[in-house]
Design a protein around this motif. Structure first.
Motif, PDB file in Angstrom:
ATOM      1  N   ASN B  73      64.004 -18.318 -39.393  1.00 44.99           N
ATOM      2  CA  ASN B  73      65.181 -17.479 -39.656  1.00 44.99           C
ATOM      3  C   ASN B  73      65.409 -17.316 -41.151  1.00 44.99           C
ATOM      4  O   ASN B  73      65.765 -16.226 -41.614  1.00 44.99           O
ATOM      5  CB  ASN B  73      66.430 -18.091 -39.014  1.00 44.99           C
ATOM      6  CG  ASN B  73      66.444 -17.891 -37.509  1.00 44.99           C
ATOM      7  OD1 ASN B  73      65.797 -16.973 -37.013  1.00 44.99           O
ATOM      8  ND2 ASN B  73      67.149 -18.746 -36.808  1.00 44.99           N
ATOM      9  N   LEU B  78      67.383 -13.895 -42.232  1.00 43.24           N
ATOM     10  CA  LEU B  78      68.527 -13.800 -41.327  1.00 43.24           C
ATOM     11  C   LEU B  78      69.528 -14.898 -41.646  1.00 43.24           C
ATOM     12  O   LEU B  78      70.660 -14.859 -41.209  1.00 43.24           O
ATOM     13  CB  LEU B  78      68.054 -13.955 -39.876  1.00 43.24           C
ATOM     14  CG  LEU B  78      67.308 -12.754 -39.301  1.00 43.24           C
ATOM     15  CD1 LEU B  78      66.623 -13.135 -37.997  1.00 43.24           C
ATOM     16  CD2 LEU B  78      68.270 -11.593 -39.067  1.00 43.24           C
ATOM     17  N   PHE B 111      59.908  -7.946 -37.290  1.00 43.20           N
ATOM     18  CA  PHE B 111      60.233  -9.066 -36.398  1.00 43.20           C
ATOM     19  C   PHE B 111      59.646  -8.854 -35.015  1.00 43.20           C
ATOM     20  O   PHE B 111      59.685  -7.749 -34.472  1.00 43.20           O
ATOM     21  CB  PHE B 111      61.756  -9.195 -36.241  1.00 43.20           C
ATOM     22  CG  PHE B 111      62.419  -9.807 -37.428  1.00 43.20           C
ATOM     23  CD1 PHE B 111      62.559 -11.182 -37.519  1.00 43.20           C
ATOM     24  CD2 PHE B 111      62.912  -9.014 -38.448  1.00 43.20           C
ATOM     25  CE1 PHE B 111      63.181 -11.740 -38.619  1.00 43.20           C
ATOM     26  CE2 PHE B 111      63.535  -9.568 -39.542  1.00 43.20           C
ATOM     27  CZ  PHE B 111      63.673 -10.939 -39.634  1.00 43.20           C
ATOM     28  N   PHE B 113      60.072 -10.933 -31.305  1.00 45.07           N
ATOM     29  CA  PHE B 113      60.835 -12.031 -30.698  1.00 45.07           C
ATOM     30  C   PHE B 113      60.238 -12.426 -29.357  1.00 45.07           C
ATOM     31  O   PHE B 113      59.554 -11.636 -28.710  1.00 45.07           O
ATOM     32  CB  PHE B 113      62.288 -11.600 -30.464  1.00 45.07           C
ATOM     33  CG  PHE B 113      63.006 -11.152 -31.711  1.00 45.07           C
ATOM     34  CD1 PHE B 113      63.636 -12.073 -32.526  1.00 45.07           C
ATOM     35  CD2 PHE B 113      63.043  -9.813 -32.061  1.00 45.07           C
ATOM     36  CE1 PHE B 113      64.299 -11.662 -33.667  1.00 45.07           C
ATOM     37  CE2 PHE B 113      63.705  -9.401 -33.189  1.00 45.07           C
ATOM     38  CZ  PHE B 113      64.339 -10.323 -33.997  1.00 45.07           C
ATOM     39  N   GLN B 115      62.056 -12.788 -26.761  1.00 46.70           N
ATOM     40  CA  GLN B 115      62.762 -11.994 -25.738  1.00 46.70           C
ATOM     41  C   GLN B 115      62.507 -10.492 -25.898  1.00 46.70           C
ATOM     42  O   GLN B 115      63.245  -9.686 -25.343  1.00 46.70           O
ATOM     43  CB  GLN B 115      64.273 -12.226 -25.827  1.00 46.70           C
ATOM     44  CG  GLN B 115      64.705 -13.664 -25.945  1.00 46.70           C
ATOM     45  CD  GLN B 115      64.565 -14.391 -24.621  1.00 46.70           C
ATOM     46  OE1 GLN B 115      64.369 -13.753 -23.595  1.00 46.70           O
ATOM     47  NE2 GLN B 115      64.646 -15.707 -24.653  1.00 46.70           N
ATOM     48  N   ASN B 117      63.563  -8.214 -27.315  1.00 46.67           N
ATOM     49  CA  ASN B 117      64.723  -7.659 -28.022  1.00 46.67           C
ATOM     50  C   ASN B 117      64.610  -6.169 -28.325  1.00 46.67           C
ATOM     51  O   ASN B 117      64.820  -5.716 -29.450  1.00 46.67           O
ATOM     52  CB  ASN B 117      64.980  -8.417 -29.325  1.00 46.67           C
ATOM     53  CG  ASN B 117      65.726  -9.708 -29.060  1.00 46.67           C
ATOM     54  OD1 ASN B 117      66.267  -9.890 -27.966  1.00 46.67           O
ATOM     55  ND2 ASN B 117      65.750 -10.586 -30.031  1.00 46.67           N
ATOM     56  N   LEU B 118      64.286  -5.416 -27.281  1.00 46.45           N
ATOM     57  CA  LEU B 118      64.334  -3.962 -27.442  1.00 46.45           C
ATOM     58  C   LEU B 118      65.751  -3.491 -27.091  1.00 46.45           C
ATOM     59  O   LEU B 118      66.483  -4.206 -26.410  1.00 46.45           O
ATOM     60  CB  LEU B 118      63.321  -3.301 -26.505  1.00 46.45           C
ATOM     61  CG  LEU B 118      61.885  -3.746 -26.728  1.00 46.45           C
ATOM     62  CD1 LEU B 118      60.977  -3.100 -25.692  1.00 46.45           C
ATOM     63  CD2 LEU B 118      61.405  -3.400 -28.129  1.00 46.45           C
ATOM     64  N   LEU B 119      66.104  -2.314 -27.567  1.00 50.85           N
ATOM     65  CA  LEU B 119      67.426  -1.778 -27.230  1.00 50.85           C
ATOM     66  C   LEU B 119      67.306  -1.034 -25.895  1.00 50.85           C
ATOM     67  O   LEU B 119      66.557  -0.057 -25.795  1.00 50.85           O
ATOM     68  CB  LEU B 119      67.929  -0.841 -28.331  1.00 50.85           C
ATOM     69  CG  LEU B 119      68.110  -1.544 -29.676  1.00 50.85           C
ATOM     70  CD1 LEU B 119      68.571  -0.561 -30.735  1.00 50.85           C
ATOM     71  CD2 LEU B 119      69.110  -2.681 -29.561  1.00 50.85           C
ATOM     72  N   ARG B 179      57.286  -1.598 -33.119  1.00 48.47           N
ATOM     73  CA  ARG B 179      58.520  -1.473 -33.892  1.00 48.47           C
ATOM     74  C   ARG B 179      58.445  -2.279 -35.177  1.00 48.47           C
ATOM     75  O   ARG B 179      58.892  -1.843 -36.228  1.00 48.47           O
ATOM     76  CB  ARG B 179      59.706  -1.953 -33.045  1.00 48.47           C
ATOM     77  CG  ARG B 179      61.039  -1.820 -33.747  1.00 48.47           C
ATOM     78  CD  ARG B 179      62.178  -2.298 -32.884  1.00 48.47           C
ATOM     79  NE  ARG B 179      62.109  -3.736 -32.638  1.00 48.47           N
ATOM     80  CZ  ARG B 179      62.958  -4.389 -31.850  1.00 48.47           C
ATOM     81  NH1 ARG B 179      63.910  -3.737 -31.222  1.00 48.47           N
ATOM     82  NH2 ARG B 179      62.826  -5.679 -31.665  1.00 48.47           N
TER      83      ARG B 179
END
Lengths: 454, 276
Positions: B73, B78, B111, B113, B115, B117-119, B179
């Motif tokens: 992080n 972040l 980044f 992740f 998860q 973490n897409l929108l 992305r």
């Protein structure tokens, strides 16, 4: 268009521009619209407060506008745009006492009035009591010698026949129009049209009969109550030639004579805002001591009543707007509630965006735009429903169950156009105000915490 | 031409203009991180000193609680260290403001992740566009075609308008990788990129990361699986907030016959979008 309206318009334009100005805001707007569409039921429920708020703003303001318009029309019928100048017999001057009273307005004065550009109609009249005869029948009438425009400024309606026309005046015809009481007294159970009546030494042909009319109340000041039903109307020039300038009046055993060129001049002003200034000008003209050494005239401006009505209107609109604003406020709280829920629900999204480089102000902007899109769309829906109501209400008011519930329908509402702008910008403003807190909360989230949020 | 995966390591590495090849892309000096939990200080990182060169592929390993995620992080801007310095390129990131950190994230970092973490509201292409939007880039046909090319690069050229929910885990992670490439980052940070994926999909994803690394991307990856760490060039093991061991690793080769995408397509794409 007052400055407030222009300001609100500018505000709306700025908000709309901002929504499509940059890539970020454009994306946020599209996203907001998309998530509204995605959660239709929730969106409708959360926007309900705003929808009801704007609907009631527009409906209430329009109903208010309608009834105020009605009331104003009523006053205008009584002559709000009129200025009445009448001759007043001055107090007896003991030094030069004469049998013939000489006073009042002159044709000369009228010519002066005619030069005022804001006046678009001048109606001179001579008013004097005379006995009108038809065979054995007699009636103590009020003779009104005037011009054709008289019926317009006094909102008289003809029962049958016609009113005076220009030619009657030019040709000095012996024609007359009877008020309803005069007609029924002289011509019981008969049609008076084309029959003769005598006033003084001359015979006049009846060309018209007026409808029965409610007498006007003596509305404050010098304006006396008038009963138009006893009238008999003849052309002004006819009166000048038949009666001359000096008129002898017999009443209750005494005899008097007066020389008055004009008893009254009613002026119609082109715009209601010009009534007062025009009144001032007229006063200036009449204050000329060479023409009127004594104050033998009186000026009546029925605008007083109108101004009172205007004040009532303003207070009325303000109060209605205030009540409707309360529901907008409640709607705003609803929006804040749903936005706070949205922020919690989308914590992870906020974390993702922050990780991908969104600044705090980007997050604020996004959620603000979202709130504004919600309230803006809610506002537009409300405006649409409100306008629909305004057009539907007159029809709905006629339905039997509506009459049973609310009584006979009132005056039809008139779309209050400024309230549309007002309601729209208020609802968007509500979005900004109630969106701020959730938006700031969203932006303050720690990106790492937010990313970990399930 | 041989298959992509075999030829991949031979891709020429073009230096990113911001960071010269030989200098370290990141330099961490005596980094500490202390959290305050219920009034008690909790030291998570105790003096980390680390330097990563351009083009490296580092695996950060260690048991849970060892501080590897916290370190990632901080490396990903972040979070800010409690003390110590962190130079990304030539800039001291540890003293930057929140806005400046956001800027660094969207210009130089990518980044990935665990998860994904897409929108969820966005399509594949729109998800890839997000970093560009926050860079303030005007979205036009050019950026759009770049994002489409990136989607093709990870083998999703035929799913441009799908939403994340319509994709499998492996496909979602590939969107996430595309992305992370959108802003042509210097450094890619991956937090257990295969943690939610089955082993065959993991191999696909790791192969993809290997190819990117061979194309010059520096990657720092957190994992706790040895199989996954085996793909990297350097393995850092952490324990109790400190670096326990730092060993170079010979990465396992990309399995022969694994065809992610047609190499000709890849070459075309790289030629088309220039720097990824």
């Amino acid at each position: 268009m007052n400055p407030l309206t222009i300001g609100l318009l500018a505000l709306l334009a700025v908000v709309l521009l901002a929504a499509v100005a940059t890539e970020k805001t454009r994306k946020s707007t599209v996203l907001a619209l998309r998530s509204l569409w995605l959660h239709k039921l929730r969106s409708i429920l959360s926007m309900l407060g705003i929808i009801i708020g704007t609907t009631s703003v527009i409906a209430l303001m329009s109903i208010g506008e309608g009834s105020m318009h009605d009331a104003l029309e009523d006053i205008k019928r009584m002559g709000a745009t009129n200025i009445i100048v009448r001759s007043v017999k001055p107090p007896e001057d003991s030094s030069k006492r004469s049998f013939v009273a000489l006073y009042g307005l002159k044709y000369d004065d009228m010519a002066d009035f005619a030069t005022i550009p804001s006046i678009n109609r001048l109606v001179p009249m001579r008013v004097f009591p005379q006995e009108v005869r038809r065979g054995n029948a007699k009636h103590n009438s009020r003779v009104v010698a005037t011009r054709p425009e008289y019926s317009e400024i006094n909102q008289l309606d003809l029962f049958k026949g016609r009113f005076l026309v220009q030619d009657d005046d030019f040709l000095m015809r012996n024609v007359c129009i009877l008020g309803s009481t005069t007609a029924s007294t002289l011509f019981p159970f008969q049609d008076p049209l084309d029959k003769d009546v005598a006033i003084g030494q001359f015979i006049y042909v009846v060309v018209g009969v007026m409808k029965d009319r409610m007498p006007t109340g003596g509305g404050g000041g010098s304006q006396a109550a008038e009963d138009f039903n006893d009238d008999i109307y003849i052309p002004l020039n006819t009166a000048r030639t038949r009666f001359g300038e000096t008129i002898s009046i017999r009443s209750a055993g005494s005899r008097s004579a007066e020389k008055v060129e004009l008893h009254q001049v009613t002026l119609t002003v082109s715009d209601i805002d010009l009534v007062r200034p025009t009144g001032v000008i007229i006063e200036e003209i009449l204050n000329n001591p060479r023409k009127h050494p004594r104050k033998d005239w009186a000026l009546t401006v029925p605008l007083d009543r109108l101004e009172q009505a205007e004040k009532t209107k303003q207070r009325y609109s303000r109060d209605l707007g205030l009540y409707a604003s309360i529901s907008l406020l409640v709607g705003g709280i609803g929006i804040m509630n749903i936005m706070l829920a949205t922020v919690t629900e989308r914590t992870r999204e906020i974390g993702i965006r922050r990780a991908l480089g969104a600044k705090q102000r980007d997050i604020v902007t996004q959620f603000l735009i979202e709130a504004m899109v919600q309230t803006g769309i809610g506002g537009m829906v409300g405006v649409a429903i409100g306008i629909g109501l305004v057009f539907l209400l007159p029809t709905m008011g006629q339905m039997p169950w509506m009459i049973e519930l609310f009584g006979p329908p009132g005056p039809p509402p008139i779309l209050h156009q400024e309230s549309i702008l007002w309601a729209l910008s208020t609802s968007i403003g509500v979005g900004v105000i109630f969106g701020l807190y959730p938006a700031f909360r969203a932006s303050r989230l720690d990106p790492i915490e937010a990313l970990r949020h399930v | 031409m041989k298959s992509l995966v075999e030829s991949a390591p031979e891709f020429s590495t073009e230096a990113t203009p911001v960071f010269p090849t030989e200098s370290p892309i990141l330099q961490v000096d005596n980094l500490t991180k202390v959290y305050t939990l219920g009034g008690n200080p909790l030291t998570v990182l105790r003096g980390i000193t680390l330097s990563v060169k351009v083009g490296d592929f580092v695996a950060l390993m260690g048991p849970s609680g060892s501080g590897k995620s916290t370190l990632l992080n901080i490396l990903g801007c972040l979070d800010r260290p409690t003390s110590g310095s962190y130079y990304l390129g030539s800039e001291d990131v540890s003293i930057m403001s929140d806005d400046q950190l956001s800027d660094i994230r969207c210009r130089y970092l990518g980044f990935i992740f665990q998860q994904y973490n897409l929108l969820p509201q966005y399509t594949v292409v729109e998800n890839i566009e997000v970093p560009l939007i926050y860079q303030g880039v005007k979205i036009d046909e050019k950026t759009k075609s770049r994002c489409e090319s990136l989607a093709s690069l990870v083998g999703l050229g035929d799913r441009l308008d799908h939403r994340p929910m319509q994709l499998s885990g492996g496909q979602q992670q590939r969107v996430a990788i595309a992305r992370s490439l959108a802003n042509a980052p210097s450094l890619i940070l991956a937090d257990e990129p295969t943690g939610n994926l089955d082993s065959s999909t993991s191999i696909e994803i790791m192969s993809l990361l290997r190819i990117l690394n061979s194309m010059g991307k520096t990657i720092v990856m957190v994992t706790h699986e040895n199989d996954i760490a085996a793909w990297s060039k350097r393995i850092l093991r952490m324990r109790d907030g400190q670096i326990e061991s730092d060993t170079p690793n010979v990465p396992i080769p990309i399995p022969a016959g694994l065809r992610l995408i047609d190499p000709n397509v890849l070459i075309n794409i790289v030629g088309e979008i220039g720097e990824i």
